[in-house]
Design a protein around this motif. Structure first.
Motif, PDB file in Angstrom:
ATOM      1  N   LEU A  46       0.811  -1.229   0.000  1.00 24.53           N
ATOM      2  CA  LEU A  46       0.000   0.000   0.000  1.00 24.53           C
ATOM      3  C   LEU A  46       0.838   1.270   0.000  1.00 24.53           C
ATOM      4  CD1 LEU A  46      -2.815  -0.981   2.551  1.00 24.53           C
ATOM      5  CD2 LEU A  46      -2.823  -1.180   0.061  1.00 24.53           C
ATOM      6  N   SER A  47       2.149   1.111  -0.144  1.00 17.10           N
ATOM      7  CA  SER A  47       3.022   2.294  -0.090  1.00 17.10           C
ATOM      8  C   SER A  47       2.792   3.251  -1.258  1.00 17.10           C
ATOM      9  CB  SER A  47       4.489   1.859  -0.068  1.00 17.10           C
ATOM     10  OG  SER A  47       4.809   1.092  -1.221  1.00 17.10           O
ATOM     11  N   PHE A  48       2.052   2.802  -2.290  1.00 22.50           N
ATOM     12  CA  PHE A  48       1.747   3.695  -3.416  1.00 22.50           C
ATOM     13  C   PHE A  48       0.887   4.880  -2.958  1.00 22.50           C
ATOM     14  CE2 PHE A  48      -1.845   0.790  -3.336  1.00 22.50           C
ATOM     15  CZ  PHE A  48      -2.934   1.624  -3.551  1.00 22.50           C
ATOM     16  N   LEU A  49       0.354   4.806  -1.749  1.00 21.02           N
ATOM     17  CA  LEU A  49      -0.443   5.909  -1.223  1.00 21.02           C
ATOM     18  C   LEU A  49       0.411   7.109  -0.834  1.00 21.02           C
ATOM     19  CD1 LEU A  49      -2.885   3.842   1.041  1.00 21.02           C
ATOM     20  CD2 LEU A  49      -3.410   4.896  -1.163  1.00 21.02           C
ATOM     21  N   GLY A  50       1.727   6.935  -0.863  1.00 18.59           N
ATOM     22  CA  GLY A  50       2.656   8.047  -0.659  1.00 18.59           C
ATOM     23  C   GLY A  50       2.627   8.630   0.741  1.00 18.59           C
ATOM     24  N   ASP A  51       2.459   9.956   0.806  1.00 21.63           N
ATOM     25  CA  ASP A  51       2.493  10.646   2.093  1.00 21.63           C
ATOM     26  C   ASP A  51       1.383  10.157   3.034  1.00 21.63           C
ATOM     27  OD1 ASP A  51       4.662  12.122   1.323  1.00 21.63           O
ATOM     28  OD2 ASP A  51       3.491  13.861   0.670  1.00 21.63           O
ATOM     29  N   PHE A  52       0.233   9.777   2.476  1.00 22.47           N
ATOM     30  CA  PHE A  52      -0.854   9.277   3.317  1.00 22.47           C
ATOM     31  C   PHE A  52      -0.443   7.958   3.964  1.00 22.47           C
ATOM     32  CE2 PHE A  52      -4.931   6.878   3.793  1.00 22.47           C
ATOM     33  CZ  PHE A  52      -5.450   7.666   4.811  1.00 22.47           C
ATOM     34  N   TYR A  53       0.291   7.144   3.220  1.00 21.33           N
ATOM     35  CA  TYR A  53       0.782   5.878   3.777  1.00 21.33           C
ATOM     36  C   TYR A  53       1.756   6.150   4.919  1.00 21.33           C
ATOM     37  CZ  TYR A  53       2.995   1.287   4.067  1.00 21.33           C
ATOM     38  OH  TYR A  53       3.485   0.081   4.520  1.00 21.33           O
ATOM     39  N   ASN A  54       2.649   7.136   4.710  1.00 28.76           N
ATOM     40  CA  ASN A  54       3.588   7.496   5.770  1.00 28.76           C
ATOM     41  C   ASN A  54       2.842   7.953   7.021  1.00 28.76           C
ATOM     42  OD1 ASN A  54       5.661   6.932   4.003  1.00 28.76           O
ATOM     43  ND2 ASN A  54       5.988   9.084   3.407  1.00 28.76           N
ATOM     44  N   PHE A  55       1.783   8.721   6.816  1.00 30.46           N
ATOM     45  CA  PHE A  55       0.968   9.185   7.938  1.00 30.46           C
ATOM     46  C   PHE A  55       0.318   8.006   8.668  1.00 30.46           C
ATOM     47  CE2 PHE A  55      -3.396  10.161   9.329  1.00 30.46           C
ATOM     48  CZ  PHE A  55      -3.112  11.050  10.362  1.00 30.46           C
ATOM     49  N   LEU A  56      -0.184   7.036   7.891  1.00 31.24           N
ATOM     50  CA  LEU A  56      -0.829   5.866   8.498  1.00 31.24           C
ATOM     51  C   LEU A  56       0.157   5.070   9.348  1.00 31.24           C
ATOM     52  CD1 LEU A  56      -3.124   4.409   5.662  1.00 31.24           C
ATOM     53  CD2 LEU A  56      -3.851   5.503   7.780  1.00 31.24           C
ATOM     54  N   ILE A  57       1.334   4.783   8.794  1.00 30.27           N
ATOM     55  CA  ILE A  57       2.315   3.978   9.526  1.00 30.27           C
ATOM     56  C   ILE A  57       2.760   4.706  10.786  1.00 30.27           C
ATOM     57  CG2 ILE A  57       4.588   2.900   9.434  1.00 30.27           C
ATOM     58  CD1 ILE A  57       2.439   1.474   7.818  1.00 30.27           C
ATOM     59  N   ALA A  58       2.961   6.012  10.681  1.00 29.27           N
ATOM     60  CA  ALA A  58       3.345   6.793  11.858  1.00 29.27           C
ATOM     61  C   ALA A  58       2.253   6.737  12.922  1.00 29.27           C
ATOM     62  CB  ALA A  58       3.630   8.239  11.449  1.00 29.27           C
ATOM     63  N   SER A  59       0.995   6.850  12.486  1.00 33.24           N
ATOM     64  CA  SER A  59      -0.139   6.775  13.419  1.00 33.24           C
ATOM     65  C   SER A  59      -0.200   5.401  14.073  1.00 33.24           C
ATOM     66  CB  SER A  59      -1.450   7.074  12.688  1.00 33.24           C
ATOM     67  OG  SER A  59      -1.430   8.346  12.104  1.00 33.24           O
ATOM     68  N   PHE A  60       0.002   4.357  13.256  1.00 34.82           N
ATOM     69  CA  PHE A  60      -0.017   2.998  13.790  1.00 34.82           C
ATOM     70  C   PHE A  60       1.051   2.828  14.873  1.00 34.82           C
ATOM     71  CE2 PHE A  60      -1.632   1.305   9.421  1.00 34.82           C
ATOM     72  CZ  PHE A  60      -2.894   1.805   9.710  1.00 34.82           C
ATOM     73  N   GLU A  61       2.220   3.374  14.633  1.00 38.52           N
ATOM     74  CA  GLU A  61       3.306   3.222  15.603  1.00 38.52           C
ATOM     75  C   GLU A  61       2.995   3.947  16.918  1.00 38.52           C
ATOM     76  OE1 GLU A  61       7.316   3.671  14.647  1.00 38.52           O
ATOM     77  OE2 GLU A  61       7.281   1.829  13.472  1.00 38.52           O
ATOM     78  N   ILE A  62       2.487   5.149  16.810  1.00 38.60           N
ATOM     79  CA  ILE A  62       2.155   5.906  18.026  1.00 38.60           C
ATOM     80  C   ILE A  62       1.074   5.181  18.820  1.00 38.60           C
ATOM     81  CG2 ILE A  62       1.135   8.063  18.865  1.00 38.60           C
ATOM     82  CD1 ILE A  62       2.516   9.450  16.445  1.00 38.60           C
ATOM     83  N   LEU A  63       0.062   4.688  18.107  1.00 38.74           N
ATOM     84  CA  LEU A  63      -1.008   3.945  18.774  1.00 38.74           C
ATOM     85  C   LEU A  63      -0.492   2.632  19.360  1.00 38.74           C
ATOM     86  CD1 LEU A  63      -3.996   4.519  16.324  1.00 38.74           C
ATOM     87  CD2 LEU A  63      -3.853   5.263  18.699  1.00 38.74           C
ATOM     88  N   ALA A  64       0.416   1.966  18.645  1.00 35.45           N
ATOM     89  CA  ALA A  64       0.976   0.709  19.151  1.00 35.45           C
ATOM     90  C   ALA A  64       1.723   0.942  20.461  1.00 35.45           C
ATOM     91  CB  ALA A  64       1.913   0.088  18.118  1.00 35.45           C
ATOM     92  N   PHE A  65       2.464   2.043  20.527  1.00 34.97           N
ATOM     93  CA  PHE A  65       3.173   2.366  21.762  1.00 34.97           C
ATOM     94  C   PHE A  65       2.187   2.694  22.879  1.00 34.97           C
ATOM     95  CE2 PHE A  65       5.374   5.374  24.591  1.00 34.97           C
ATOM     96  CZ  PHE A  65       6.429   4.558  25.009  1.00 34.97           C
ATOM     97  N   ALA A  66       1.095   3.403  22.545  1.00 29.89           N
ATOM     98  CA  ALA A  66       0.070   3.733  23.546  1.00 29.89           C
ATOM     99  C   ALA A  66      -0.608   2.467  24.060  1.00 29.89           C
ATOM    100  CB  ALA A  66      -0.961   4.684  22.946  1.00 29.89           C
ATOM    101  N   VAL A  67      -0.881   1.521  23.152  1.00 24.42           N
ATOM    102  CA  VAL A  67      -1.484   0.244  23.556  1.00 24.42           C
ATOM    103  C   VAL A  67      -0.530  -0.520  24.468  1.00 24.42           C
ATOM    104  CG1 VAL A  67      -2.243  -2.023  22.728  1.00 24.42           C
ATOM    105  CG2 VAL A  67      -2.958   0.042  21.508  1.00 24.42           C
ATOM    106  N   LEU A  68       0.737  -0.584  24.074  1.00 22.89           N
ATOM    107  CA  LEU A  68       1.735  -1.301  24.873  1.00 22.89           C
ATOM    108  C   LEU A  68       1.824  -0.706  26.282  1.00 22.89           C
ATOM    109  CD1 LEU A  68       5.232  -2.344  23.523  1.00 22.89           C
ATOM    110  CD2 LEU A  68       4.931  -1.598  25.868  1.00 22.89           C
ATOM    111  N   LEU A  69       1.911   0.621  26.366  1.00 24.16           N
ATOM    112  CA  LEU A  69       2.027   1.291  27.662  1.00 24.16           C
ATOM    113  C   LEU A  69       0.769   1.071  28.501  1.00 24.16           C
ATOM    114  CD1 LEU A  69       3.751   3.162  29.435  1.00 24.16           C
ATOM    115  CD2 LEU A  69       2.625   5.108  28.322  1.00 24.16           C
ATOM    116  N   SER A  70      -0.400   1.169  27.883  1.00 24.37           N
ATOM    117  CA  SER A  70      -1.663   0.980  28.603  1.00 24.37           C
ATOM    118  C   SER A  70      -1.775  -0.434  29.155  1.00 24.37           C
ATOM    119  CB  SER A  70      -2.851   1.278  27.672  1.00 24.37           C
ATOM    120  OG  SER A  70      -2.832   2.616  27.229  1.00 24.37           O
ATOM    121  N   CYS A  71      -1.377  -1.416  28.348  1.00 24.01           N
ATOM    122  CA  CYS A  71      -1.454  -2.813  28.800  1.00 24.01           C
ATOM    123  C   CYS A  71      -0.503  -3.086  29.959  1.00 24.01           C
ATOM    124  CB  CYS A  71      -1.166  -3.759  27.640  1.00 24.01           C
ATOM    125  SG  CYS A  71      -2.500  -3.848  26.418  1.00 24.01           S
ATOM    126  N   VAL A  72       0.665  -2.451  29.935  1.00 20.04           N
ATOM    127  CA  VAL A  72       1.605  -2.589  31.056  1.00 20.04           C
ATOM    128  C   VAL A  72       0.977  -2.020  32.326  1.00 20.04           C
ATOM    129  CG1 VAL A  72       3.807  -1.788  32.000  1.00 20.04           C
ATOM    130  CG2 VAL A  72       3.692  -2.628  29.643  1.00 20.04           C
TER     131      VAL A  72
END
Length: 430
Positions: free
Chosen positions: A97-123
């Motif tokens: 899905l990287s053909f989405l360009g900047d929107f793809y970059n935004f999605l992956i960045a959002s996923f990472e921030i949320l993943a860290f928030a999920v990890l911290l919350s679960c701890v």
């Protein structure tokens, strides 16, 4: 091709297994009696949006609500990436899905921030349960499997989010050293800080990236098939359960249709006799509950908000609304297995009342609706408790002395008190 074929087999197998287990739950819920919860769809949809999607009732306790929101939003949004992972797994592509360009970059960045928030919350959730030992999360009904179940899920979430971030860190490093296979795509605000702990060897990096990729996808598919035996089934069932909520005022009790028909026939002999076979008044076993009661049982999050707000429980009485719901789920599971083995229900000498829920529990309830008000997914333990009470009184004539005295006074004096109707106003003469 072997990797793609293996992935396809695992994916299809996981989906079919989930369908099989989910269908068993659907069959168990259908064991309940009919009740109309399909009226007023607009109000029901609004309730679902506010309570299930918006988690409106969770925010009565802001701190755990905020942490839960991170886990909830993270779970929903991060799994969007599962679309890309499945495509990559089936067609041996890289970040298709990287053909989405900047929107793809935004999605992956959002996923990472949320993943860290999920990890911290679960701890934090894990610490609250096992270190701080919050009272509502460490009561007797949670001993053994329920407590283990909660911890398994928290640990799994922590591992899945860690694997996701390690996968991205390894992928990011490979994009620099092996661009012909790992083309540059995505933005990695969290996993970039993990790059320093990764080896420099290309083979080692590929091994780590593939291991984390497989661990993440297999973990998600395993989690999917763990849901049917876990309290975390509420991730799915919270939405239909809130949609089919009781829209009446919480203090309103419905008359039993069978009793109403009998009374009307006694008062007016010209009316036709009641139709239908009334096999039982009230609730003795799960067959006597409605399908919505059974859906409630499977939707329970075991959070204990109902029990922590219950005045009977607070004062040390045996009643725990959470236990009532958990007992109902355990019993319907037992009945469902009985039917699967014997093709029809064979009396096993057990029932919800007495075998699972004691008389002391049902009569400790004050019917205040605190449990109903507190439940974040609109479960109604009070309906089950009142049904069990109705059976005890109407079928067995068994009730505490105080209840029997009150019923006798109602019959003889038209009021709960022992005074006759002629003496009711005597207090005004004092």
């Amino acid at each position: 091709m072997i990797s793609q074929l293996l992935f396809a087999i695992v994916l299809i197998g996981a989906i079919l297994l989930f369908y099989k287990n989910a269908y068993k739950i659907y069959q168990n819920i259908r064991l309940g009696k009919s009740v109309n919860r399909f009226d007023n769809p607009s109000e029901r949809f609004k309730t679902m949006l506010l309570v299930a999607f918006g988690q409106q009732k969770m925010f009565k306790r802001p701190i755990p609500a905020l942490l839960h929101l991170f886990v909830y939003v993270g779970f929903c949004i991060i799994n969007i990436e599962m679309i890309e992972i499945i495509i990559d797994g089936l067609f041996d592509t890289h970040r298709v899905l990287s053909f989405l360009g900047d929107f793809y970059n935004f999605l992956i960045a959002s996923f990472e921030i949320l993943a860290f928030a999920v990890l911290l919350s679960c701890v934090i959730f894990f610490i609250r349960r096992n270190v701080l030992k919050l009272k509502r999360l460490n009561q007797p009904e949670l001993n053994n499997w329920p407590r283990s179940d909660a911890n398994y899920i928290l640990i799994t979430e922590i591992l899945l989010m860690t694997a996701f971030l390690i996968m991205n860190a390894a992928d990011q490093k490979l994009q620099v050293v092996l661009p012909e296979s790992y083309h540059i795509a995505g933005s990695f605000p969290i996993s970039q800080y993990l790059i320093g702990i990764l080896p420099e060897s290309i083979n080692s990096l590929i091994f780590i990236e593939r291991l984390a990729w497989w661990f993440h996808i297999l973990g998600v598919l395993a989690f999917l098939n763990y849901l049917p035996i876990s309290k975390h089934l509420h991730i799915i069932l919270a939405f239909p359960n809130t949609y089919f909520s009781n829209l009446n005022l919480k203090g309103k009790f419905e008359n039993m249709e069978s009793v109403t028909a009998e009374v009307k026939a006694m008062l007016d002999p010209s009316l036709p006799p009641p139709s239908g076979d009334v096999s039982r008044f009230g609730v003795k076993d799960v067959h006597d509950l409605t399908w919505k009661n059974l859906l409630d049982a499977y939707t329970c999050t075991e959070c204990g908000r109902c029990t922590s707000a219950c005045p009977a429980n607070i004062t040390g009485k045996l009643l725990s609304p959470r236990k009532i719901i958990m007992d109902t789920r355990d019993r319907v599971e037992e009945v469902g297995k009985n039917i699967n083995i014997n093709k029809t229900f064979v009396d096993d000498g057990k029932s919800l009342l007495d075998s699972y829920v004691t008389r002391e529990e049902i009569w400790a309830c004050t019917s205040c609706n605190a449990c109903v008000e507190q439940c974040p997914v609109n479960i109604n333990p009070l309906e089950i408790i009142m049904g069990l009470r109705q059976y005890a009184i109407m079928e067995e004539s068994q009730a505490p002395a105080s209840i029997n005295n009150m019923l006798g006074n109602l019959e003889n004096n038209g009021a709960p008190w022992k005074y006759s109707q002629a003496d009711r106003a005597n207090w005004t003469q004092m």
